[in-house]
Design a protein around this motif. Structure first.
Motif, PDB file in Angstrom:
ATOM      1  N   LYS A 148       0.999  -1.175  -0.043  1.00  0.00           N
ATOM      2  CA  LYS A 148      -0.168   0.036   0.045  1.00  0.00           C
ATOM      3  C   LYS A 148       0.907   1.256  -0.141  1.00  0.00           C
ATOM      4  CE  LYS A 148      -3.483  -2.311   2.791  1.00  0.00           C
ATOM      5  NZ  LYS A 148      -4.493  -2.636   1.573  1.00  0.00           N
ATOM      6  N   THR A 183      -4.589  -1.219  -6.438  1.00  0.00           N
ATOM      7  CA  THR A 183      -5.995  -0.590  -6.489  1.00  0.00           C
ATOM      8  C   THR A 183      -6.003   0.783  -6.133  1.00  0.00           C
ATOM      9  OG1 THR A 183      -6.408  -1.460  -4.357  1.00  0.00           O
ATOM     10  CG2 THR A 183      -6.743  -3.047  -6.059  1.00  0.00           C
ATOM     11  N   GLU A 186      -7.672   1.957  -3.885  1.00  0.00           N
ATOM     12  CA  GLU A 186      -7.513   2.038  -2.117  1.00  0.00           C
ATOM     13  C   GLU A 186      -6.167   2.047  -1.801  1.00  0.00           C
ATOM     14  OE1 GLU A 186      -9.531  -0.020  -3.825  1.00  0.00           O
ATOM     15  OE2 GLU A 186     -11.496   1.241  -3.958  1.00  0.00           O
ATOM     16  N   ASP A 187      -5.314   1.422  -2.576  1.00  0.00           N
ATOM     17  CA  ASP A 187      -3.804   1.015  -2.051  1.00  0.00           C
ATOM     18  C   ASP A 187      -3.041   2.176  -2.263  1.00  0.00           C
ATOM     19  OD1 ASP A 187      -4.339  -1.538  -1.547  1.00  0.00           O
ATOM     20  OD2 ASP A 187      -3.744  -2.447  -3.331  1.00  0.00           O
ATOM     21  N   LEU A 232      -2.285   6.347  -1.748  1.00  0.00           N
ATOM     22  CA  LEU A 232      -2.719   7.685  -1.150  1.00  0.00           C
ATOM     23  C   LEU A 232      -1.642   8.741  -1.828  1.00  0.00           C
ATOM     24  CD1 LEU A 232      -4.062   9.852   0.829  1.00  0.00           C
ATOM     25  CD2 LEU A 232      -2.541   8.913   2.428  1.00  0.00           C
ATOM     26  N   HIS A 262      -5.596   7.263   6.994  1.00  0.00           N
ATOM     27  CA  HIS A 262      -6.224   6.542   5.811  1.00  0.00           C
ATOM     28  C   HIS A 262      -5.794   5.067   5.940  1.00  0.00           C
ATOM     29  CE1 HIS A 262      -6.941   6.529   1.504  1.00  0.00           C
ATOM     30  NE2 HIS A 262      -6.044   5.707   1.350  1.00  0.00           N
ATOM     31  N   PHE A 263      -4.772   4.873   6.323  1.00  0.00           N
ATOM     32  CA  PHE A 263      -4.344   3.251   6.241  1.00  0.00           C
ATOM     33  C   PHE A 263      -4.342   2.512   7.665  1.00  0.00           C
ATOM     34  CE2 PHE A 263      -2.048   4.478   2.155  1.00  0.00           C
ATOM     35  CZ  PHE A 263      -2.674   3.555   1.284  1.00  0.00           C
TER      36      PHE A 263
END
Length: 202
Positions: A72, A96, A98-99, A101, A123-124
């Protein structure tokens, strides 16, 4: 055999082996060993890796490589346009939405570091690795460099790294684990011509 003679002999043997193997391994011996016998990149799957200076060069290619192996990513640089391009490459490599930022900013503005760090954790939920990659070099005759150039270079290559790393270390101590990575220059080991300020800050 005296200690210094032994050390010198070891250095000579190392470089002789390196020169002989260079056409075959095409890299540093340490890198070759790590590539063949070190940890596998699949260990990065699910890890949160924050890369500064991620819009080009080493940062960009590291981001893409991490994306291939399921990390990520937090990508930081000044150029939003270039960060978007790198994000596209990471998505093509297997990440993806979502992975990833994107955290565009001027890393020399240390007053923003705590806010940025908080955004990463929000976020993560965690940070595993901080890669201090943002930096630049300069080429000039040292005696003619304006002090402001030195300040800018040190703000980016030294003080921003120290500031962000301190936040990371405090967090890593709190959670019990984490890693700092620092991209540096060979100028920190061997002085390079017309890079006087960089030789000092590397």
């Amino acid at each position: 055999m005296e200690l210094l003679t032994l050390i010198g002999l070891i250095v000579v043997v190392y470089f002789a082996v390196y020169v002989l193997l260079l056409p075959i391994i095409d890299c540093d011996l340490g890198l070759w060993y790590a590539d063949n016998f070190g940890r596998r990149l699949d260990e990065f799957k699910g890890k949160v890796v924050w890369i500064t200076g991620a819009s080009s060069g080493i940062g960009e290619f590291l981001a893409v490589e991490m994306a291939k192996h399921g990390a990520k990513l937090v990508l930081t640089a000044r150029s939003v346009l270039n960060l978007e391009r790198v994000k596209g490459r990471c998505l093509e490599a297997g990440s993806t939405i979502e992975d990833i930022l994107l955290l565009p900013c001027d890393i020399t503005d240390t007053t923003k570091h705590e806010e940025m760090f908080a955004r990463v954790i929000t976020h993560f939920g965690k940070l595993n690795i901080l890669v201090n990659n943002a930096g630049r070099s300069q080429r000039a005759v040292w005696e003619t460099i304006e002090p402001e150039v030195d300040r800018d270079l040190f703000n980016l290559n030294v003080f921003s790294v120290v500031s962000l790393s301190r936040l990371a270390v405090k967090y890593f101590q709190k959670v019990g684990k984490g890693h700092l990575v620092a991209t540096s220059s060979i100028a920190g080991v061997i002085g390079a011509p017309f890079s006087g300020s960089q030789n000092f800050d590397s």
